[in-house]
Design a protein around this motif. Structure first.
Motif, PDB file in Angstrom:
ATOM      1  N   TRP A 226       0.868  -1.178   0.000  1.00 42.78           N
ATOM      2  CA  TRP A 226       0.000   0.000   0.000  1.00 42.78           C
ATOM      3  C   TRP A 226       0.911   1.235   0.000  1.00 42.78           C
ATOM      4  N   SER A 227       0.441   2.312  -0.614  1.00 40.45           N
ATOM      5  CA  SER A 227       1.243   3.530  -0.618  1.00 40.45           C
ATOM      6  C   SER A 227       0.331   4.743  -0.724  1.00 40.45           C
ATOM      7  N   THR A 228       0.927   5.906  -0.761  1.00 42.05           N
ATOM      8  CA  THR A 228       0.197   7.168  -0.836  1.00 42.05           C
ATOM      9  C   THR A 228       0.630   7.946  -2.064  1.00 42.05           C
ATOM     10  N   PRO A 229      -0.176   8.895  -2.517  1.00 47.34           N
ATOM     11  CA  PRO A 229       0.284   9.747  -3.611  1.00 47.34           C
ATOM     12  C   PRO A 229       1.599  10.455  -3.300  1.00 47.34           C
ATOM     13  N   HIS A 230       1.790  10.856  -2.051  1.00 51.66           N
ATOM     14  CA  HIS A 230       3.049  11.495  -1.656  1.00 51.66           C
ATOM     15  C   HIS A 230       4.225  10.559  -1.892  1.00 51.66           C
ATOM     16  N   ASP A 231       4.114   9.323  -1.391  1.00 55.61           N
ATOM     17  CA  ASP A 231       5.213   8.377  -1.528  1.00 55.61           C
ATOM     18  C   ASP A 231       5.418   7.960  -2.984  1.00 55.61           C
ATOM     19  N   LEU A 232       4.318   7.735  -3.683  1.00 56.16           N
ATOM     20  CA  LEU A 232       4.452   7.299  -5.073  1.00 56.16           C
ATOM     21  C   LEU A 232       5.018   8.411  -5.947  1.00 56.16           C
ATOM     22  N   SER A 233       4.824   9.656  -5.536  1.00 56.55           N
ATOM     23  CA  SER A 233       5.474  10.766  -6.226  1.00 56.55           C
ATOM     24  C   SER A 233       6.987  10.686  -6.055  1.00 56.55           C
ATOM     25  N   ARG A 234       7.422  10.308  -4.856  1.00 60.24           N
ATOM     26  CA  ARG A 234       8.866  10.132  -4.650  1.00 60.24           C
ATOM     27  C   ARG A 234       9.395   8.985  -5.501  1.00 60.24           C
ATOM     28  N   GLY A 294     -10.239  -4.137  -6.106  1.00 57.86           N
ATOM     29  CA  GLY A 294     -10.631  -2.865  -5.509  1.00 57.86           C
ATOM     30  C   GLY A 294      -9.677  -1.727  -5.740  1.00 57.86           C
ATOM     31  N   PHE A 295      -8.551  -1.964  -6.428  1.00 59.34           N
ATOM     32  CA  PHE A 295      -7.556  -0.902  -6.577  1.00 59.34           C
ATOM     33  C   PHE A 295      -6.871  -0.946  -7.946  1.00 59.34           C
ATOM     34  N   LEU A 296      -6.578   0.236  -8.445  1.00 63.85           N
ATOM     35  CA  LEU A 296      -5.767   0.415  -9.647  1.00 63.85           C
ATOM     36  C   LEU A 296      -4.762   1.533  -9.376  1.00 63.85           C
ATOM     37  N   ALA A 297      -3.568   1.386  -9.912  1.00 65.00           N
ATOM     38  CA  ALA A 297      -2.552   2.435  -9.778  1.00 65.00           C
ATOM     39  C   ALA A 297      -1.563   2.277 -10.929  1.00 65.00           C
ATOM     40  N   THR A 298      -0.969   3.377 -11.317  1.00 58.34           N
ATOM     41  CA  THR A 298       0.082   3.364 -12.346  1.00 58.34           C
ATOM     42  C   THR A 298       1.034   4.508 -12.067  1.00 58.34           C
ATOM     43  N   GLY A 308       7.548  12.776 -14.009  1.00 56.00           N
ATOM     44  CA  GLY A 308       6.846  11.573 -13.595  1.00 56.00           C
ATOM     45  C   GLY A 308       5.377  11.869 -13.383  1.00 56.00           C
ATOM     46  N   VAL A 309       4.538  10.861 -13.536  1.00 54.62           N
ATOM     47  CA  VAL A 309       3.092  11.038 -13.389  1.00 54.62           C
ATOM     48  C   VAL A 309       2.516   9.750 -12.812  1.00 54.62           C
ATOM     49  N   LEU A 310       1.441   9.873 -12.025  1.00 56.32           N
ATOM     50  CA  LEU A 310       0.851   8.702 -11.388  1.00 56.32           C
ATOM     51  C   LEU A 310      -0.621   8.916 -11.128  1.00 56.32           C
ATOM     52  N   PHE A 311      -1.335   7.793 -10.962  1.00 59.41           N
ATOM     53  CA  PHE A 311      -2.690   7.864 -10.428  1.00 59.41           C
ATOM     54  C   PHE A 311      -2.896   6.699  -9.478  1.00 59.41           C
ATOM     55  N   MET A 312      -3.859   6.855  -8.551  1.00 58.92           N
ATOM     56  CA  MET A 312      -4.242   5.820  -7.605  1.00 58.92           C
ATOM     57  C   MET A 312      -5.753   5.889  -7.458  1.00 58.92           C
ATOM     58  N   ALA A 313      -6.425   4.727  -7.537  1.00 59.21           N
ATOM     59  CA  ALA A 313      -7.885   4.696  -7.494  1.00 59.21           C
ATOM     60  C   ALA A 313      -8.347   3.473  -6.726  1.00 59.21           C
TER      61      ALA A 313
END
Length: 443
Positions: A226-234, A294-298, A308-313
């Motif tokens: 599991w992660s957060t937008p903050h961490d995945l941005s890093r 229940g989850f998608l992320a890229t 860099g770019v990301l999404f989490m849903a």
């Protein structure tokens, strides 16, 4: 939480809002990183009683694999293993022992996609030892090296190899060597508040169903985190080149090199060493997709532009594959990046004397001086093989890319010897040692 202008932020948020509404996503977050810094974050929908934030956790699924791959590459850089090593050398006693580390990293080992268990994403996992004991020759679906075939099992095996080589769990190794040094403290094996609940959205009604979540145990390296937008941005910044000392930049570049393609002749998507690759709109992107019930992320990174770019849903299916490239297009349209400022550099006079026109037979080439004493040999006009070279202590030069990657360039007073090919200042210069001899030009 933005470093882009108001108009840019509005356009990015609108694209995110359209995605959340049209695709019926319970909550959706996205972020853009530029030059190692968070440039924009947006969130839509609801998590509990409020909007999702950069601290909201989502499950990231197979993005976990890219982090495990970094652990493997660190072991390689330390000399603990070689990518050409058979698995048996580091994880003995399995029927997969002849497969190489590189084949497992690049999904070219021919392994089955899923483990010989119940649907592993929706049920509690079994220990790694039990999982390895269940693997048999029937898990080998293709000749090793023949083709790309995505394998969750392969990364479960790699995670256990890391654990044994480090003398700890793969997760503890990841915390110590990657997550901690990068400041990714919001990335965990199980959810912690605040986190989104994973939902399936009914295809024909605006209702949702909560999806199960378990500890994948032995399959954890394939998609536990599991992660957060903050961490995945890093993590996106890391993939774009801001490695923070966790990995050598050259090693990260090696991970981005294509090892297999996923869509045949078109080659718009493929795989390197633990990283998914995509070519879109002139960009070469590296990162990973992730999905769990229940989850998608890229997360994607364009190392050439430092973006860099990301999404989490929190939805099982339904988001558009164009969301992230659309966000990059908006950023490029509203706030295009600036090229690096050109500055003159100091040059070794001996190296400067090498630059200019050379010939491979009758074909003209230009030899150019690069920063850090590098050389670039490029054909003039159409056709020909281009490569860059770096100096070695013995006075020779090592090819970095192209046809001559890994080959040796030797420099003499009147010619270049590039792995037996002789380059001369004049076409087929008779004064140079051209194999086969040189006759006279005639009509």
């Amino acid at each position: 939480m933005t470093q882009v202008g108001h108009r840019t932020a509005r356009a990015l948020l609108r694209r995110l809002a359209v995605e959340q509404a049209r695709c019926r996503v319970p909550s959706l977050t996205a972020a853009i990183v530029r030059d190692g810094r968070l440039a924009w974050f947006g969130g839509r929908g609801r998590v509990g009683d409020g909007e999702p934030t950069a601290a909201t956790q989502y499950r990231i699924g197979s993005i976990t694999k890219s982090m495990v791959a970094v652990l493997v590459m660190r072991l390689r850089d330390e000399g603990v293993l070689a990518l050409t090593d058979p698995l048996e050398r580091h994880l003995p006693g399995t029927p997969l022992g002849h497969l190489t580390i590189a084949q497992l990293l690049s999904h070219t080992a021919g392994l089955t996609a899923e483990p010989p268990t119940a649907w592993w994403e929706r049920t509690a996992g079994i220990p790694a030892g039990d999982l390895l004991a269940r693997l048999g020759e029937e898990e080998l679906k293709h000749r090793p090296g023949r083709r790309f075939h995505y394998s969750n099992v392969g990364f479960a095996v790699l995670g256990e190899m890391v654990a044994r080589l480090r003398g700890t769990t793969w997760l503890d190794a990841l915390r110590a060597e990657v997550l901690g040094p990068l400041g990714m403290r919001g990335t965990t094996a199980r959810p912690r508040a605040p986190h989104a609940i994973g939902y399936a959205v009914h295809p024909y009604a605006d209702v949702v169903l909560a999806e199960p979540e378990h500890d994948a145990d032995g399959m954890g390296p394939a998609g536990q985190l599991w992660s957060t937008p903050h961490d995945l941005s890093r993590w996106a910044a890391f993939l774009a080149g801001d490695t923070g000392g966790v990995l050598c930049p050259d090693t990260l570049a090696e991970m981005r090199e294509p090892a297999g393609v996923d869509d045949g002749d078109t080659w718009s998507s493929g795989f390197g060493l633990g990283l998914q690759l995509s070519r879109s709109g002139g960009r070469r992107l590296a990162g990973h997709t992730g999905s769990m019930p229940g989850f998608l992320a890229t997360v994607w990174a364009d190392a050439a532009d430092g973006v860099g770019v990301l999404f989490m849903a929190n939805t099982t299916t339904g988001t558009s594959p164009a969301l992230l490239t659309d966000l990059l297009d908006i950023l490029e349209e509203y706030e295009p990046g600036l090229p690096d400022e050109w500055r003159p550099m100091a040059a070794d006079p001996d190296l400067l004397a090498l630059t200019g026109l050379w010939h491979w037979g009758p074909k003209p080439y230009a030899l150019r001086l690069l920063p850090e004493r590098g050389l670039s040999l490029e054909p003039i006009g159409a056709g020909g093989r281009a490569s860059r070279f770096v100096p070695r202590q013995d006075g020779t030069w090592l090819g970095l890319d192209g046809y001559y990657a890994g080959e040796t360039l030797r420099v003499a007073a009147d010619h270049l010897d590039l792995n037996t090919f002789i380059f001369t200042r004049e076409p087929y210069d008779p004064a140079a040692p051209v194999p086969g001899g040189v006759g006279d030009w005639h009509a």
